[in-house]
Scaffold this motif. Sequence first.
Motif, PDB file in Angstrom:
ATOM      1  N   HIS A  44       0.842  -1.207   0.000  1.00  0.00           N
ATOM      2  CA  HIS A  44       0.000   0.000   0.000  1.00  0.00           C
ATOM      3  C   HIS A  44       0.874   1.253   0.000  1.00  0.00           C
ATOM      4  O   HIS A  44       0.595   2.226  -0.708  1.00  0.00           O
ATOM      5  N   TYR A  45       1.927   1.233   0.790  1.00  0.00           N
ATOM      6  CA  TYR A  45       2.881   2.352   0.856  1.00  0.00           C
ATOM      7  C   TYR A  45       3.434   2.680  -0.526  1.00  0.00           C
ATOM      8  O   TYR A  45       3.490   3.835  -0.945  1.00  0.00           O
ATOM      9  N   LEU A  46       3.882   1.644  -1.227  1.00  0.00           N
ATOM     10  CA  LEU A  46       4.515   1.849  -2.530  1.00  0.00           C
ATOM     11  C   LEU A  46       3.528   2.384  -3.574  1.00  0.00           C
ATOM     12  O   LEU A  46       3.928   3.073  -4.510  1.00  0.00           O
ATOM     13  N   SER A  47       2.254   2.083  -3.396  1.00  0.00           N
ATOM     14  CA  SER A  47       1.241   2.568  -4.337  1.00  0.00           C
ATOM     15  C   SER A  47       0.715   3.953  -3.974  1.00  0.00           C
ATOM     16  O   SER A  47       0.498   4.795  -4.849  1.00  0.00           O
ATOM     17  N   LEU A  48       0.487   4.185  -2.671  1.00  0.00           N
ATOM     18  CA  LEU A  48      -0.210   5.407  -2.262  1.00  0.00           C
ATOM     19  C   LEU A  48       0.579   6.280  -1.280  1.00  0.00           C
ATOM     20  O   LEU A  48       0.025   7.193  -0.668  1.00  0.00           O
ATOM     21  N   CYS A  49       1.868   6.003  -1.141  1.00  0.00           N
ATOM     22  CA  CYS A  49       2.795   6.856  -0.375  1.00  0.00           C
ATOM     23  C   CYS A  49       2.511   6.924   1.120  1.00  0.00           C
ATOM     24  O   CYS A  49       3.027   7.819   1.800  1.00  0.00           O
ATOM     25  N   LYS A  50       1.697   6.022   1.635  1.00  0.00           N
ATOM     26  CA  LYS A  50       1.400   6.067   3.072  1.00  0.00           C
ATOM     27  C   LYS A  50       0.866   4.717   3.544  1.00  0.00           C
ATOM     28  O   LYS A  50       0.447   3.883   2.736  1.00  0.00           O
ATOM     29  N   SER A  51       0.847   4.558   4.861  1.00  0.00           N
ATOM     30  CA  SER A  51       0.282   3.358   5.479  1.00  0.00           C
ATOM     31  C   SER A  51      -1.240   3.403   5.375  1.00  0.00           C
ATOM     32  O   SER A  51      -1.840   4.482   5.410  1.00  0.00           O
ATOM     33  N   TYR A  52      -1.837   2.228   5.267  1.00  0.00           N
ATOM     34  CA  TYR A  52      -3.302   2.150   5.256  1.00  0.00           C
ATOM     35  C   TYR A  52      -3.855   2.301   6.665  1.00  0.00           C
ATOM     36  O   TYR A  52      -4.989   2.718   6.855  1.00  0.00           O
ATOM     37  N   PHE A  53      -3.024   1.974   7.670  1.00  0.00           N
ATOM     38  CA  PHE A  53      -3.525   1.855   9.037  1.00  0.00           C
ATOM     39  C   PHE A  53      -3.066   2.963   9.986  1.00  0.00           C
ATOM     40  O   PHE A  53      -3.722   3.216  10.985  1.00  0.00           O
ATOM     41  N   LYS A  93      10.299  12.133   4.315  1.00  0.00           N
ATOM     42  CA  LYS A  93      10.135  10.873   3.583  1.00  0.00           C
ATOM     43  C   LYS A  93      10.597  11.055   2.130  1.00  0.00           C
ATOM     44  O   LYS A  93      10.278  12.056   1.500  1.00  0.00           O
ATOM     45  N   GLN A  94      11.353  10.088   1.626  1.00  0.00           N
ATOM     46  CA  GLN A  94      11.802  10.125   0.228  1.00  0.00           C
ATOM     47  C   GLN A  94      11.037   9.099  -0.590  1.00  0.00           C
ATOM     48  O   GLN A  94      10.876   7.953  -0.166  1.00  0.00           O
ATOM     49  N   PHE A  95      10.601   9.517  -1.762  1.00  0.00           N
ATOM     50  CA  PHE A  95       9.871   8.613  -2.642  1.00  0.00           C
ATOM     51  C   PHE A  95      10.475   8.723  -4.038  1.00  0.00           C
ATOM     52  O   PHE A  95      10.580   9.823  -4.583  1.00  0.00           O
ATOM     53  N   LYS A  96      10.897   7.580  -4.604  1.00  0.00           N
ATOM     54  CA  LYS A  96      11.555   7.611  -5.913  1.00  0.00           C
ATOM     55  C   LYS A  96      10.906   6.649  -6.900  1.00  0.00           C
ATOM     56  O   LYS A  96      10.496   5.551  -6.523  1.00  0.00           O
ATOM     57  N   ARG A  97      10.875   7.072  -8.139  1.00  0.00           N
ATOM     58  CA  ARG A  97      10.438   6.197  -9.237  1.00  0.00           C
ATOM     59  C   ARG A  97      11.601   6.091 -10.216  1.00  0.00           C
ATOM     60  O   ARG A  97      12.054   7.100 -10.751  1.00  0.00           O
ATOM     61  N   ASN A  98      12.102   4.862 -10.379  1.00  0.00           N
ATOM     62  CA  ASN A  98      13.275   4.619 -11.228  1.00  0.00           C
ATOM     63  C   ASN A  98      14.439   5.551 -10.844  1.00  0.00           C
ATOM     64  O   ASN A  98      15.031   6.227 -11.688  1.00  0.00           O
ATOM     65  N   LYS A  99      14.702   5.618  -9.537  1.00  0.00           N
ATOM     66  CA  LYS A  99      15.805   6.380  -8.924  1.00  0.00           C
ATOM     67  C   LYS A  99      15.625   7.899  -8.972  1.00  0.00           C
ATOM     68  O   LYS A  99      16.487   8.646  -8.505  1.00  0.00           O
ATOM     69  N   ALA A 106       1.937  13.796  -4.427  1.00  0.00           N
ATOM     70  CA  ALA A 106       0.643  13.764  -5.140  1.00  0.00           C
ATOM     71  C   ALA A 106       0.808  13.302  -6.589  1.00  0.00           C
ATOM     72  O   ALA A 106      -0.109  12.717  -7.167  1.00  0.00           O
ATOM     73  N   ASP A 107       2.016  13.523  -7.173  1.00  0.00           N
ATOM     74  CA  ASP A 107       2.255  13.122  -8.570  1.00  0.00           C
ATOM     75  C   ASP A 107       2.348  11.605  -8.720  1.00  0.00           C
ATOM     76  O   ASP A 107       2.242  11.082  -9.831  1.00  0.00           O
ATOM     77  N   HIS A 108       2.577  10.900  -7.608  1.00  0.00           N
ATOM     78  CA  HIS A 108       2.683   9.431  -7.659  1.00  0.00           C
ATOM     79  C   HIS A 108       1.310   8.754  -7.521  1.00  0.00           C
ATOM     80  O   HIS A 108       1.115   7.636  -8.015  1.00  0.00           O
ATOM     81  N   ILE A 109       0.379   9.434  -6.859  1.00  0.00           N
ATOM     82  CA  ILE A 109      -0.941   8.846  -6.588  1.00  0.00           C
ATOM     83  C   ILE A 109      -1.642   8.509  -7.899  1.00  0.00           C
ATOM     84  O   ILE A 109      -1.805   9.360  -8.773  1.00  0.00           O
ATOM     85  N   ILE A 140     -11.386   8.739  -6.270  1.00  0.00           N
ATOM     86  CA  ILE A 140     -11.280   9.749  -7.336  1.00  0.00           C
ATOM     87  C   ILE A 140      -9.838  10.216  -7.500  1.00  0.00           C
ATOM     88  O   ILE A 140      -9.369  10.417  -8.625  1.00  0.00           O
ATOM     89  N   SER A 141      -9.105  10.363  -6.392  1.00  0.00           N
ATOM     90  CA  SER A 141      -7.712  10.845  -6.451  1.00  0.00           C
ATOM     91  C   SER A 141      -6.822   9.923  -7.273  1.00  0.00           C
ATOM     92  O   SER A 141      -5.863  10.376  -7.901  1.00  0.00           O
ATOM     93  N   GLN A 142      -7.125   8.622  -7.265  1.00  0.00           N
ATOM     94  CA  GLN A 142      -6.306   7.671  -8.036  1.00  0.00           C
ATOM     95  C   GLN A 142      -6.575   7.740  -9.532  1.00  0.00           C
ATOM     96  O   GLN A 142      -5.850   7.147 -10.324  1.00  0.00           O
ATOM     97  N   THR A 143      -7.625   8.472  -9.912  1.00  0.00           N
ATOM     98  CA  THR A 143      -7.945   8.586 -11.345  1.00  0.00           C
ATOM     99  C   THR A 143      -7.848  10.023 -11.852  1.00  0.00           C
ATOM    100  O   THR A 143      -7.947  10.263 -13.041  1.00  0.00           O
ATOM    101  N   ASP A 144      -7.659  10.985 -10.941  1.00  0.00           N
ATOM    102  CA  ASP A 144      -7.733  12.394 -11.322  1.00  0.00           C
ATOM    103  C   ASP A 144      -6.817  13.239 -10.428  1.00  0.00           C
ATOM    104  O   ASP A 144      -7.163  13.566  -9.306  1.00  0.00           O
ATOM    105  N   ASN A 145      -5.634  13.599 -10.955  1.00  0.00           N
ATOM    106  CA  ASN A 145      -4.669  14.397 -10.177  1.00  0.00           C
ATOM    107  C   ASN A 145      -5.184  15.786  -9.841  1.00  0.00           C
ATOM    108  O   ASN A 145      -4.869  16.341  -8.790  1.00  0.00           O
ATOM    109  N   ASN A 146      -5.989  16.354 -10.746  1.00  0.00           N
ATOM    110  CA  ASN A 146      -6.539  17.693 -10.499  1.00  0.00           C
ATOM    111  C   ASN A 146      -7.456  17.687  -9.281  1.00  0.00           C
ATOM    112  O   ASN A 146      -7.531  18.660  -8.540  1.00  0.00           O
ATOM    113  N   TYR A 147      -8.158  16.573  -9.087  1.00  0.00           N
ATOM    114  CA  TYR A 147      -9.062  16.453  -7.950  1.00  0.00           C
ATOM    115  C   TYR A 147      -8.286  16.578  -6.638  1.00  0.00           C
ATOM    116  O   TYR A 147      -8.701  17.285  -5.712  1.00  0.00           O
ATOM    117  N   LEU A 148      -7.151  15.903  -6.583  1.00  0.00           N
ATOM    118  CA  LEU A 148      -6.318  15.943  -5.383  1.00  0.00           C
ATOM    119  C   LEU A 148      -5.825  17.365  -5.119  1.00  0.00           C
ATOM    120  O   LEU A 148      -5.815  17.834  -3.981  1.00  0.00           O
TER     121      LEU A 148
END
Length: 365
Positions: A44-53, A93-99, A106-109, A140-148
Motif C-alpha cells: 500500500h505504501y509503494l502505491s499510495l505513499c502512506k500506510s493504510y492503518f 520521507k523520500q519517494f523515488k520512481r526509477n531512482k 501527489a504526482d505518484h498517486i 477519485i484521487s487515483q484517477t484524477d490528479n486535479n481532484y487531489l
Amino acid sequence: MWLQKLSLLNFKNYEEAELAFSETVNVFTGDNGAGKTNLLDAIHYLSLCKSYFNPIDSQQIQQGADFFMLQGVFDKEGINEVIACSLKKNQKKQFKRNKKEYQRLADHIGMFPLVMVSPYDVSIIIEGSEERRRFIDNVISQTDNNYLDELIAYNKSLTSRNVLLKKIAETGRYDPLLLEVYDEQLIASGNKIFEKRSAFMEEFLPVFNKHYEYLTEEAEKVELLYESQLLKDQFEELLKRSAERDRVLERTTSGIHKDDLVFSIHGLPMKKFGSQGQQKSFLIALKLAQYSFLQQKKGYKPLLLLDDIFDKLDDKRIRKLMQMVSEDDFGQIFITDTTRSRVERIFTSINVSIRIFEVEKGTVK
C-alpha cells in the motif's frame, strides 16, 4: 500491471525480507501478529505513499532502528518500474520512481492503483462522515490528479477561514474583505470537487449494485446515496446564510467538507440494522466497485489486497467472492489468512493455483 518483487528493511516487525510474487494470487498465512498485514501495508505504501492503518510515518520504523526502506518492482505493460520509499527518523520521507525523486508525492498517486479490503473498513459504516468522504476521495484521487490538487486547496482555505473566525471571536474585530477572499477560494475549489463527486457517484452506483447482488444472490435490498448541501443550494448562498452561525460557532458549517454517503439495508440504516456479515458484504461490494471503477478509468487492472476477509463471511459468500476475484476481470491479488488449509481448500474447489508464503514473527518462507 503487477508487482514482481517486494523488499523491506526495518519496516514494522521486519528486519529484512525479500519476496517474489505470482502474477495471479498470492497468500500470506500465519498466526495473528506474525506480520501478514504488514506486508500488505508495505505494498500500500509503494502505491499510495502512506500506510493504510497509521498516518504517522515514523511509527513504521522497526523498534530500535533509525530508518525504514521499501522497494517494489512493478511490471507495467511490459516495462519494469522500480518504486522506492525510505524514511530516516526526524527527516522527510523520500519517494523515488526509477531512482528519480518525486518533488510532490501527489504526482505518484494513481500511477500504481490499488484497492485494500480490511477489517478496519468497518469504520466506513460505523464512524462519522469523514471516513466516507475519505473513501470517495481515495477513489477519485487515483484517477484524477486535479481532484487531489483541488482537495488540498479547499482544505487549506477551510483551515484559514476557520482560523479567521476564531480570531474574530477572540478580538471582536470583523474583517469582511479577508473573509470574502477565503469564501471565494472555498467556492472555486468546492464547486469543482462537488461536480467530480457527483459524476463519480453516478458511475459508481450501478457497479456497486451489481457486485452486491452477485455476492448476496440478491437476498437483500441495499441503498447507497450521496448527500451534499450543494445538491439543494448554491455554495455562495450557503456561505452567506450561515455567516452569522459560523461566527458564533467559530467554524465553517457549510460546504463539501460536510458531504456524506448514506448506507441502508431494507430502507433502514446499515450501521444499526445490518448484521456483521451484511456489513462485511456491503463493504466488500463497495471495494470491488472501487476496483472496477479504477480499472475502467486507468485502462489496466489495479492490485487487490484482501486482509483477513474470511472472518464473519459464510462459506457460500467466501466461495462466490473468491470465484469472482479469480476471474479475468481481476489482476494480481494478495490475501492474508490465519489458516493455510482453508485457503488451499477454497482455491482448490474453484480450480485456481496460488502462491503461499508462510509468515512467522517477521520472517517469510
